[in-house]
Design a protein around this motif. Structure first.
Motif, mmCIF file in Angstrom:
data_model
loop_
_atom_site.group_PDB
_atom_site.id
_atom_site.type_symbol
_atom_site.label_atom_id
_atom_site.label_comp_id
_atom_site.label_asym_id
_atom_site.label_seq_id
_atom_site.Cartn_x
_atom_site.Cartn_y
_atom_site.Cartn_z
ATOM 1 N N ILE A 1 37.382 33.529 49.692
ATOM 2 C CA ILE A 1 36.344 32.821 48.954
ATOM 3 C C ILE A 1 34.953 33.362 49.287
ATOM 4 O O ILE A 1 34.024 33.258 48.490
ATOM 5 C CB ILE A 1 36.439 31.303 49.228
ATOM 6 C CG1 ILE A 1 35.607 30.518 48.198
ATOM 7 C CG2 ILE A 1 36.039 30.983 50.653
ATOM 8 C CD1 ILE A 1 35.840 29.017 48.254
ATOM 9 N N HIS B 1 38.148 28.321 43.115
ATOM 10 C CA HIS B 1 38.610 29.127 44.251
ATOM 11 C C HIS B 1 39.010 28.217 45.412
ATOM 12 O O HIS B 1 38.385 27.187 45.651
ATOM 13 C CB HIS B 1 37.499 30.067 44.711
ATOM 14 C CG HIS B 1 37.997 31.390 45.188
ATOM 15 N ND1 HIS B 1 37.527 32.586 44.715
ATOM 16 C CD2 HIS B 1 38.954 31.715 46.113
ATOM 17 C CE1 HIS B 1 38.147 33.596 45.322
ATOM 18 N NE2 HIS B 1 39.020 33.079 46.176
ATOM 19 N N HIS C 1 32.722 33.441 45.934
ATOM 20 C CA HIS C 1 32.663 32.324 44.989
ATOM 21 C C HIS C 1 31.246 31.777 44.829
ATOM 22 O O HIS C 1 30.723 31.701 43.708
ATOM 23 C CB HIS C 1 33.606 31.213 45.461
ATOM 24 C CG HIS C 1 33.541 29.976 44.618
ATOM 25 N ND1 HIS C 1 34.125 29.895 43.374
ATOM 26 C CD2 HIS C 1 32.945 28.761 44.829
ATOM 27 C CE1 HIS C 1 33.918 28.695 42.861
ATOM 28 N NE2 HIS C 1 33.199 28.000 43.723
ATOM 29 N N ALA D 1 36.487 36.068 42.291
ATOM 30 C CA ALA D 1 35.048 36.061 42.090
ATOM 31 C C ALA D 1 34.646 37.268 41.252
ATOM 32 O O ALA D 1 35.470 38.105 40.891
ATOM 33 C CB ALA D 1 34.332 36.076 43.441
#
Length: 301
Positions: free
Chosen positions: A193, A184, A211, A163
């Motif tokens: 995530i 992801h 994410h 991310a």
């Protein structure tokens, strides 16, 4: 679904031939290198992809093992030039921050990647408006940093298993690339995530947005309104389900976010990350990461 016709075209199209060479040079007193795949018979300026490996990998392993030569297949079929840089000691260094200061020897890998692009452009006619960066894990951080710290250099970024770092939010808010793709896995414990702190160097950490927040960050910056287009893939019995949310009618550019339920810290359809594959979880066979990246990049003529 837009991706399926693309995949069919990719593997049925008559491929060109391509040559892969290794280029070496010295920078900051250190030996640096990258692999470069050049299709034969290029007609006019070619698009270029920087394929950036993850921690403890190399450009060669990104090309052969992680992506299973699929970026090379795209190069041959669509006339794309692909560079696979290698981090010194297999660890990327942003060149700034506490973590970067503690990585020995000191080096500036943003400057290194700029040098890679310059070196490629000296050998091949590259379209300056179609230079893309696709990174896995730590390579995703480098993709964001290269794009957001060099306005206009990188047209679009594809980040897998990584991310947006909080420390790059200001740069990416001011100078975002036209396109951002994030993929992801829900079972990624290496880079969760949900985001949070990850190791960025000896005794140092880096905070990540996560994410969903990263997708939302770029959606708002790019002026993408509404809920976007949502598609799901569950055609293969591999324990994973892919959901893609995408915005193509933005004020500027486009944004895609793939949430891969059941996937670990892996590249979609990628090969094993030896010797860590059993620990970091499984990949998905629902999509191919390289094809998803090129399908997104090809939206930017």
């Amino acid at each position: 679904m837009r991706l399926f016709p693309f995949l069919i075209a990719l593997f049925l199209a008559a491929p060109l031939r391509a040559e892969t060479i290794e280029i070496d040079f010295e920078m900051e007193g250190l030996p640096r290198s990258f692999e470069l795949t050049i299709p034969e018979g290029l007609d006019g300026p070619a698009p270029m992809i920087l394929a950036l490996h993850g921690l403890l990998e190399t450009g060669t392993s990104m090309r052969k093992r992680v992506t299973r030569d699929r970026f090379d297949a795209i190069a041959k079929t669509y006339g794309v030039v692909v560079a696979y840089p290698s981090a010194f000691t297999r660890v990327w260094n942003l060149g700034e921050g506490i973590g970067a200061e503690r990585i020995i020897p000191r080096r500036d890998d943003i400057a290194f990647l700029e040098r890679v692009i310059e070196t490629v452009r000296a050998r091949v006619e590259i379209d300056p408006d179609r230079i893309f960066a696709a990174g896995f894990s730590q390579g995703g951080i480098m993709s964001f940093a290269l794009a957001c710290k060099n306005p206009g250099l990188i047209r679009a970024v594809g980040s897998v298993a990584m991310a947006l770092p909080e420390g790059l939010a200001e740069d990416c808010a001011r100078h975002p690339p036209d396109g951002v793709l994030l993929i992801h896995g829900s079972e990624d414990w290496v880079v969760p995530i949900e985001g949070g702190a990850i190791v960025s160097g000896p005794g140092a950490t880096m905070d990540l947005m996560g994410h969903d927040r990263s997708v939302e960050f770029f959606r708002l910056i790019k002026g993408c309104e509404g809920p976007g287009e949502t598609r799901s893939w569950d055609a293969v019995d591999d324990g994973t389900v892919v959901t893609r949310q995408a915005w193509y009618d933005c004020a500027v550019g486009a944004v895609e976010g793939y949430n891969v339920e059941g996937m670990g810290h892996r590249w979609p359809l990628g090969g094993p990350l030896l010797p860590f594959s059993q620990v970091i979880g499984k990949t998905t066979r629902e999509i191919d990461g390289a094809s998803a990246a090129w399908s997104f990049f090809s939206r930017f003529p």
